[in-house]
Design a protein around this motif. Structure first.
Motif, short mmCIF file in Angstrom:
data_model
loop_
_atom_site.label_atom_id
_atom_site.label_comp_id
_atom_site.label_asym_id
_atom_site.label_seq_id
_atom_site.Cartn_x
_atom_site.Cartn_y
_atom_site.Cartn_z
N ALA A 25 25.37 -39.62 -40.51
CA ALA A 25 25.11 -40.63 -39.50
C ALA A 25 26.14 -41.12 -39.06
N TYR A 26 27.46 -41.27 -39.87
CA TYR A 26 28.58 -41.75 -39.31
C TYR A 26 29.28 -40.76 -38.73
N PRO A 63 24.60 -47.09 -37.51
CA PRO A 63 24.43 -45.81 -38.53
C PRO A 63 23.48 -46.24 -39.68
#
Length: 347
Positions: free
Chosen positions: A123-124, A79
């Motif tokens: 994103a994580y 990420p």
């Protein structure tokens, strides 16, 4: 059985960072001298738990310093990186090292890294599959474009192509990729894409056995052939700890004296990106747990622990933390004792 060293780049209390990085490089050199199979490099940001912020950069240095040993990342935090940039770096190292580089990738954690590097919490929490698929396409196809949620760009040529070299010694035509798995969801993700797993040192044999069973079942359900599944399953990696000494008590005392101070400082520096509560492990209790789970003791005990893990989990590749004593010379001695006194005892 394939045994390698796991290098966290741990900054113990009272140490300066160039001292830590010097120890990390020396571990890799000692691992090659001693005859270990691999060295695996961790990546962390903004914490003394591990002072290497770019595992792929350190891997490039070590591939240049060595001639035989495999070098892998454990892991590059996807990420925080663009998959194409990481794919280009991977292809370059794969070609220049004649296939000795393995890329390990993972989701990382919900840390402030996500704010600094711009990926954000999404994103994580949601973006890992998209990023992983784009990375895999870059390593396997001649031209790649993207039209996803996070990554969108016109089709471009893959340069350099990782499968264009004539590699000797049975090296894979494309770079090896492993996925750090800490949850059933990540296990299924790796299995569906037929990628081997890297399982953490905080897990015991029963947990790792459950994860390998889930991985195998999911891979078969995804339509992969039994032969292909078994071939990739042989590349799973189990992370652990190794401390070799003349007695079990001596080995445990070395680690329980040094590791809690490092863990207390290093883990205590983690900051979540969104302010969520973050449970903190008891440093001494965690050190004692690692001593119980892993190869900590006499050469015979260490060999027995490794063989028991391999038998229970089906995993024959190991990435073993060897720097737990915190001392450069002591770490190098530990590497050589692991190679000289433990490996010959393995079946």
């Amino acid at each position: 059985m394939r045994v390698g060293a796991f290098v966290l780049g741990a900054q113990f209390p009272g140490q300066v960072q160039d001292e830590v990085l010097d120890r990390a490089v020396r571990i890799a050199e000692a691992a090659e001298e001693a005859g270990l199979a691999d060295v695996w490099l961790a990546e962390h940001h903004f914490v003394s738990y591990g002072v290497c912020p770019s595992a792929v950069t350190l891997a490039a240095l070590l591939l240049g310093r060595t001639r035989r040993i495999g070098v892998g990342t454990a892991v590059s935090v996807l990420p925080n990186a663009h998959p194409v940039a990481l794919g280009e770096q991977t292809a370059l190292l794969h070609l220049l090292s004649e296939g000795r580089f393995t890329l390990g990738v993972g989701r990382g954690g919900p840390w402030v890294d996500l704010e600094v590097f711009g990926g954000g919490l999404r994103a994580y929490e949601e973006g890992f599959p998209e990023a992983l698929d784009l990375l895999l396409r870059w390593l396997r196809e001649p031209r790649v474009g993207a039209d996803g949620e996070r990554y969108r760009f016109r089709e471009v040529s893959v340069v350099p192509r990782p499968d264009t070299a004539s590699l000797s010694g049975g090296a894979a035509a494309v770079p090896g990729v492993v996925v750090a798995c800490t949850s059933p969801g990540t296990v299924r993700l790796a299995a569906e894409r037929l990628l081997p797993m890297l399982l953490g040192m905080h897990c015991g044999d029963e947990d790792k056995a459950d994860m390998t069973r889930l991985w195998r079942r999911t891979a078969l359900e995804a339509g992969h052939t039994p032969d292909a599944v078994e071939a990739v399953a042989a590349r799973h990696v189990s992370a652990g700890v190794a401390q070799v000494a003349d007695s079990r008590d001596e080995a445990r005392q070395l680690l329980t004296k040094a590791m809690p101070g490092w863990l207390r400082e290093g883990l205590g520096q983690h900051v979540t990106v969104d302010g969520r509560p973050r449970p903190m492990r008891d440093p001494l209790g965690y050190t004692e747990l690692l001593c119980e789970l892993h190869a900590v003791g006499t050469p015979r005990l260490c060999a027995d622990r490794l063989e028991a893990t391999a038998e229970r989990t089906g995993i024959g590749r190991f990435a073993l933390l060897v720097e737990g004593c915190g001392d450069r010379d002591g770490t190098v001695r530990n590497v050589h004792r692991l190679a000289d006194e433990v490996l010959p005892l393995l079946g």
